[in-house]
Design a protein around this motif. Structure first.
Motif, PDB file in Angstrom:
ATOM      1  N   HIS A  17       0.803  -1.222   0.000  1.00  0.00           N
ATOM      2  CA  HIS A  17       0.000   0.000   0.000  1.00  0.00           C
ATOM      3  C   HIS A  17       0.835   1.270   0.000  1.00  0.00           C
ATOM      4  CE1 HIS A  17      -3.141  -2.885   0.719  1.00  0.00           C
ATOM      5  NE2 HIS A  17      -2.505  -3.291   1.794  1.00  0.00           N
ATOM      6  N   TYR A  21      -3.840   5.660  -3.351  1.00  0.00           N
ATOM      7  CA  TYR A  21      -4.852   4.669  -3.682  1.00  0.00           C
ATOM      8  C   TYR A  21      -5.229   4.747  -5.162  1.00  0.00           C
ATOM      9  CZ  TYR A  21      -5.854   4.232   1.347  1.00  0.00           C
ATOM     10  OH  TYR A  21      -5.778   4.027   2.681  1.00  0.00           O
ATOM     11  N   LEU A  26      -9.790  -0.194  -7.176  1.00  0.00           N
ATOM     12  CA  LEU A  26     -10.466  -0.629  -5.955  1.00  0.00           C
ATOM     13  C   LEU A  26     -11.969  -0.774  -6.168  1.00  0.00           C
ATOM     14  CD1 LEU A  26      -8.558   1.464  -3.249  1.00  0.00           C
ATOM     15  CD2 LEU A  26      -8.361  -0.991  -3.703  1.00  0.00           C
ATOM     16  N   ASN A  59     -11.696  -0.227   3.300  1.00  0.00           N
ATOM     17  CA  ASN A  59     -11.052  -1.423   3.846  1.00  0.00           C
ATOM     18  C   ASN A  59     -11.525  -2.677   3.119  1.00  0.00           C
ATOM     19  OD1 ASN A  59      -9.541  -0.059   5.701  1.00  0.00           O
ATOM     20  ND2 ASN A  59     -10.455  -1.008   7.500  1.00  0.00           N
ATOM     21  N   LEU A  62      -9.824  -2.811  -0.214  1.00  0.00           N
ATOM     22  CA  LEU A  62      -8.405  -3.159  -0.101  1.00  0.00           C
ATOM     23  C   LEU A  62      -8.226  -4.653   0.163  1.00  0.00           C
ATOM     24  CD1 LEU A  62      -7.122  -0.161   2.058  1.00  0.00           C
ATOM     25  CD2 LEU A  62      -6.587  -0.590  -0.344  1.00  0.00           C
ATOM     26  N   HIS A  65      -9.154  -6.510  -3.119  1.00  0.00           N
ATOM     27  CA  HIS A  65      -8.242  -6.273  -4.242  1.00  0.00           C
ATOM     28  C   HIS A  65      -6.860  -6.873  -4.001  1.00  0.00           C
ATOM     29  CE1 HIS A  65      -6.817  -4.226  -7.838  1.00  0.00           C
ATOM     30  NE2 HIS A  65      -5.758  -3.834  -7.152  1.00  0.00           N
ATOM     31  N   ILE A 224      -1.052   6.844   1.446  1.00  0.00           N
ATOM     32  CA  ILE A 224      -1.317   5.808   2.435  1.00  0.00           C
ATOM     33  C   ILE A 224      -0.688   6.156   3.775  1.00  0.00           C
ATOM     34  CG2 ILE A 224      -0.737   3.412   3.001  1.00  0.00           C
ATOM     35  CD1 ILE A 224      -2.988   3.715   1.071  1.00  0.00           C
ATOM     36  N   ASP A 227      -3.076   7.036   6.367  1.00  0.00           N
ATOM     37  CA  ASP A 227      -4.247   6.175   6.528  1.00  0.00           C
ATOM     38  C   ASP A 227      -4.375   5.625   7.935  1.00  0.00           C
ATOM     39  OD1 ASP A 227      -6.491   4.675   5.609  1.00  0.00           O
ATOM     40  OD2 ASP A 227      -5.210   2.922   5.521  1.00  0.00           O
TER      41      ASP A 227
END
Length: 320
Positions: A17, A21, A26, A59, A62, A65, A224, A227
């Motif tokens: 990550h 993004y 996603l 989430n 993520l 994916h 990220i 995050d």
């Protein structure tokens, strides 16, 4: 005590990550996320990072994916963990284990981890299993968390045979009662309740959400590295305990000495650097072989976990 050094703002090199993004990708993995997309002032796709539902769906996307987790959801009011920061803990544990082994980072289901406080989200066992094919026992005191985590595991065939969830029915214990006589764990891990009271936890959450709301648009296409700020809600036992983090970890240390031959490395996240020295003194009361402080970049700040072992390298290798 050994201590590693890390550059501020840098996630682990194996972290999937790193960078921004890719919301287009996603959304393909989680179409529900499309309804949450906004544009930042530069016209880039993003989400409102101060909105809990948007973060929850991020989430979910993520996990789908990058880790092929087809089903993941948590009950309302439970912690929604930031994936990039959580998987960093996994990667640094892998590095810790690799120091004891020949051939680099250990993979395979024979590497067994114990997650204390797996929560309803079961995030560490999921990430560890999907990243390194490790097997896990996840433990929690909350019946709904145990039920939900079990549901998540059983609903995803790629982890269903690698993760077991156990309920800690004795709320006065942490490790004890959760490690059976036949168990051998390469490591244990824990994200402990950081606050001494729910009042302190609530104040911290309100400040965090206020800051996120203030910067939501200006940082909408954020990297990220920020995050890890995104923790919303949380049950009382997830956020606080009497005496806070330091009391919790001291109890964990005392209990670890009673199962010292069954776990290669005990590890626990620490939210405050000033807690390191008092916990080091607590460990000095026990016959530990090694104590380490592993630093990690958790968003805009440096985080760390404490690691200790009662075994020498050869003994740890036998467990692995």
């Amino acid at each position: 005590m050994k201590k590693n050094k890390i550059s501020k703002g840098a996630l682990h090199p194996r972290n999937k990550h790193i960078g921004r993004y890719d919301f287009t990708a996603l959304v393909k993995s989680c179409p529900e996320l499309a309804a949450c997309l906004i544009q930042n002032p530069k016209g880039d796709l993003s989400i409102n990072f101060s909105d809990a539902q948007s973060v929850l769906l991020l989430n979910k996307a993520l996990l789908a994916h990058f880790y092929q987790i087809d089903f993941w959801q948590i009950p309302a009011g439970y912690l929604c963990p930031p994936i990039p920061g959580r998987v960093d803990y996994i990667h640094y544990i892998a590095d810790l284990l690799s120091e004891d082994l020949v051939g680099g980072v250990p993979t395979g289901s024979h590497i067994k981890g114990l997650d204390i406080g797996c929560g309803a989200n079961c995030i560490y066992p999921i990430l560890g299993s999907r990243s390194y094919d490790w097997s896990f026992v996840g433990v929690d005191i909350d019946k709904l968390a145990v039920k939900t985590a079990t549901l998540l595991v059983n609903a995803n065939k790629n982890i269903s045979k690698k993760i077991t969830i156990r309920e800690q029915k004795n709320t006065q214990q942490i490790l004890l009662g959760m490690v059976k006589k036949s168990d051998k764990f390469a490591f244990s891990m824990c994200n402990p309740p950081f606050h001494a009271s729910m009042e302190a936890a609530t104040a911290g959450s309100l400040l965090k959400q206020k800051n996120l709301g203030k910067h939501a648009l200006s940082n909408a296409n954020k990297t990220i590295n920020n995050d890890t700020d995104l923790n919303f809600s949380g049950q009382s036992h997830e956020l606080s305990c009497a005496g806070g983090e330091i009391a919790f970890v001291k109890q964990m240390i005392a209990e670890s000495a009673q199962i010292k031959e069954q776990v290669g490395w005990f590890t626990c996240l620490l939210s405050k650097s000033e807690n390191v020295n008092p916990l080091k003194k607590a460990l000095e009361k026990h016959n530990t072989q090694q104590v380490k402080v592993i630093e990690m970049s958790q968003g805009h700040k440096i985080s760390r976990f404490l690691a200790w072992t009662y075994l020498d390298q050869q003994q740890r290798q036998q467990i692995f």
